[in-house]
Design a protein around this motif. Structure first.
Motif, PDB file in Angstrom:
ATOM      1  N   ALA A 125       7.456  -4.155   0.986  1.00 25.83           N
ATOM      2  CA  ALA A 125       7.593  -3.789   2.464  1.00 25.83           C
ATOM      3  C   ALA A 125       6.583  -2.855   2.853  1.00 25.83           C
ATOM      4  O   ALA A 125       6.295  -2.874   4.045  1.00 25.83           O
ATOM      5  N   ILE A 126       6.376  -1.710   2.125  1.00 26.10           N
ATOM      6  CA  ILE A 126       5.291  -0.849   2.324  1.00 26.10           C
ATOM      7  C   ILE A 126       3.878  -1.574   2.492  1.00 26.10           C
ATOM      8  O   ILE A 126       3.104  -1.285   3.403  1.00 26.10           O
ATOM      9  N   PHE A 127       3.649  -2.643   1.525  1.00 25.94           N
ATOM     10  CA  PHE A 127       2.408  -3.174   1.798  1.00 25.94           C
ATOM     11  C   PHE A 127       2.532  -4.036   2.945  1.00 25.94           C
ATOM     12  O   PHE A 127       1.312  -3.932   3.443  1.00 25.94           O
ATOM     13  N   LEU A 128       3.496  -4.434   3.222  1.00 21.83           N
ATOM     14  CA  LEU A 128       3.496  -5.360   4.338  1.00 21.83           C
ATOM     15  C   LEU A 128       3.345  -4.665   5.815  1.00 21.83           C
ATOM     16  O   LEU A 128       2.858  -5.119   6.879  1.00 21.83           O
ATOM     17  N   SER A 129       3.923  -3.500   5.642  1.00 20.40           N
ATOM     18  CA  SER A 129       3.801  -2.527   6.970  1.00 20.40           C
ATOM     19  C   SER A 129       2.472  -2.435   7.553  1.00 20.40           C
ATOM     20  O   SER A 129       2.454  -2.034   8.749  1.00 20.40           O
ATOM     21  N   VAL A 130       1.425  -2.516   6.757  1.00 21.91           N
ATOM     22  CA  VAL A 130       0.103  -2.129   7.101  1.00 21.91           C
ATOM     23  C   VAL A 130      -0.467  -3.447   7.628  1.00 21.91           C
ATOM     24  O   VAL A 130      -1.513  -3.415   8.133  1.00 21.91           O
ATOM     25  N   VAL A 131       0.066  -4.828   7.372  1.00 21.96           N
ATOM     26  CA  VAL A 131      -0.352  -6.037   8.004  1.00 21.96           C
ATOM     27  C   VAL A 131       0.116  -6.362   9.299  1.00 21.96           C
ATOM     28  O   VAL A 131       0.944  -6.048   9.499  1.00 21.96           O
ATOM     29  N   GLY A 132      -0.821  -6.595  10.011  1.00 22.23           N
ATOM     30  CA  GLY A 132      -0.415  -6.937  11.631  1.00 22.23           C
ATOM     31  C   GLY A 132      -0.892  -8.407  11.916  1.00 22.23           C
ATOM     32  O   GLY A 132      -1.426  -9.170  10.785  1.00 22.23           O
TER      33      GLY A 132
END
Length: 495
Positions: free
Chosen positions: A48-55
């Motif tokens: 979830a942390i990794f994905l939180s930076v992907v837009g």
């Protein structure tokens, strides 16, 4: 390498885990696009942390890893880069992300929705062939990962009660169609949706496009990354609205079309010229690749016309939903259901629908099989379990049609407070199928959908537990038609 999340994918970070969905729980069905659906996925806390930076805008892997490294101080950057690349690659294979060597390549690979693609039965197969789709709903996923049982995932907001049509079957009394939601109230609702990490919002009315801030509301929904469904008659659709609809890849539109005969359609809407305006609106949405579904409620006025609507829609690869569920007005008046089909008329229509329609029968068989497994402790429906409705005055209801059962007001209490503490909501949540003993014991239960609002609206005192016998008869007809065709299939010669 550039990476972005797909335009039709929603991501929510719930702290201890992350959730991805392609909005299949909220989008509409199209004639030929099952392979465009991806499904759901739960990822770990670190995922979830990794994905939180992907837009939704492409960024380089290096930039993403640099931002991730700030959240994991002291971690070896090369190890982090390898882990991120592997993680993102798996999500791309699953259909949630896209990557490219350039920004443009990354954007071009995220093809999104197009009516042109719907003409190709192979669309999406190359991207989704390895995906195992889950049959779970969003709520099923959340029950496994949340400690609380009831998670609000979607709301229905009636932004205006005003409408330029006077549909004969509408559940809102015409004399009550005179108010708009205040912009400040709507934006406050969106802020609360963001805080509660909601996924989906339905905008309706009345006619929602009559609200002078409709485009601003749509823009704000997009900025809050909400999946949006718009329920509209499309008669006041204009270029400004189309431009904003096109900008939201998480959006679908539903419109009612009652007949291909303009006189029949207009007789139902009580608005002369509404047919041609609605048809023109539909064609404009198709031209602009805006996802659309047609609804064709079947009543006495159009029982010989719904088939023409389906045939016309098929030419544009549009899905048409039809049913006989015309509910009484929320003030318990029943004038609007005078055109509801009699039981013998339903049987006639049903026989016509199932003729040569194996898919319909297969769906009926699947649903019947699931309902045979009904447990007395099962909930009755999703209202107040995962969804809720807010009207233009701020009143909160279990669902759009059930407006004499006020569970709170958004101007007085927060959405979270209403969702968690309303005594009326707790009462509805406490109801189980065993509270409808006649339904549990009914031999036709596998052909029926239990619905409290259709009980309540037609009952003089609004009692949701008073079973509406009309729909019991419809369930019996469903069962009879199903058994007839099942017997025909069993007796037909095998080749």
């Amino acid at each position: 390498m550039f990476i972005k999340i797909k335009n039709n994918v929603l991501f929510r970070n719930y702290g201890t885990f992350g959730y991805l969905t392609d909005t299949r729980n909220y989008g509409y069905e199209y004639a030929i696009n099952d392979n465009l659906r991806i499904g759901d996925k739960i990822v770990s806390q670190s995922g979830a942390i990794f994905l939180s930076v992907v837009g939704r805008s492409p960024r380089t892997l290096s930039d993403l890893v640099k931002e991730i490294s700030e959240l994991y101080p002291g971690t070896n950057i090369e190890i982090l880069k390898t882990d991120a690349r592997d993680f993102f690659r798996v999500l791309e294979q699953d259909g949630f992300l896209v990557s490219g060597n350039t920004i443009q390549e990354c954007i071009d690979k995220d093809t999104g929705f197009s009516y042109k693609h719907l003409n190709l039965r192979s669309v999406g197969k190359n991207n989704t062939s390895s995906i195992q789709r889950s049959g779970k709903s969003t709520q099923d996923f959340f029950k496994e990962y949340f400690e609380v049982e009831y998670v609000l995932t979607n709301i229905h907001v009636e932004i205006t009660s005003r409408c330029n049509e006077r549909c004969v079957h509408c559940y809102i009394p015409h004399e009550n169609k005179n108010d708009d939601i205040e912009p400040a109230v709507f934006y406050d609702i969106l802020g609360q949706c963001k805080d509660m990490k909601l996924l989906h919002l339905t905008l309706s009315g009345g006619e929602p496009m009559m609200h002078k801030h409709f485009c601003d509301f749509l823009k704000s929904c997009r900025e809050h990354d909400l999946s949006v469904n718009v329920l509209s008659n499309l008669t006041v659709l204009n270029d400004s609205i189309i431009d904003e609809l096109k900008k939201n890849p998480l959006l679908g539109v539903q419109v009612s079309l009652y007949s291909m005969d303009h006189m029949v359609h207009d007789s139902i809407t009580k608005m002369k010229g509404s047919f041609i305006k609605t048809i023109n609106g539909i064609l404009k949405l198709i031209k602009n690749d805006i996802p659309l579904q047609i609804s064709c409620p079947i009543m006495s006025e159009n029982k010989y016309h719904y088939d023409d609507v389906k045939k016309w829609a098929e030419g544009y690869n549009l899905h048409v939903g039809d049913d006989f569920v015309i509910i009484a007005q929320y003030n318990h008046a029943t004038d609007n259901i005078k055109g509801r089909l009699a039981v013998n008329e339903v049987k006639e229509v049903m026989r016509h629908i199932v003729t040569g329609n194996n898919q319909y029968l297969e769906n009926l068989a699947r649903d019947a099989n699931e309902k045979q497994m009904t447990d007395p402790e099962d909930i009755v429906c999703s209202v107040c379990n995962s969804s809720i409705c807010i009207t233009e005055k701020g009143n909160v209801y279990p669902c759009a049609g059930w407006q004499d059962y006020v569970v709170g007001n958004i101007k007085k209490d927060s959405l979270k407070e209403i969702w968690e503490t309303s005594e009326k909501i707790r009462y509805l949540r406490g109801l189980r199928k065993k509270d409808f003993p006649q339904c549990i014991q009914c031999p036709d239960k596998q052909f029926c959908t239990m619905c409290m609002v259709r009980n309540a609206n037609e009952h003089p005192q609004g009692d949701p537990l008073s079973v509406n016998k009309y729909f019991c008869s419809i369930a019996r007809v469903n069962g009879e038609i199903f058994m007839e065709h099942k017997k025909q299939l069993e007796e037909s010669p095998r080749i």
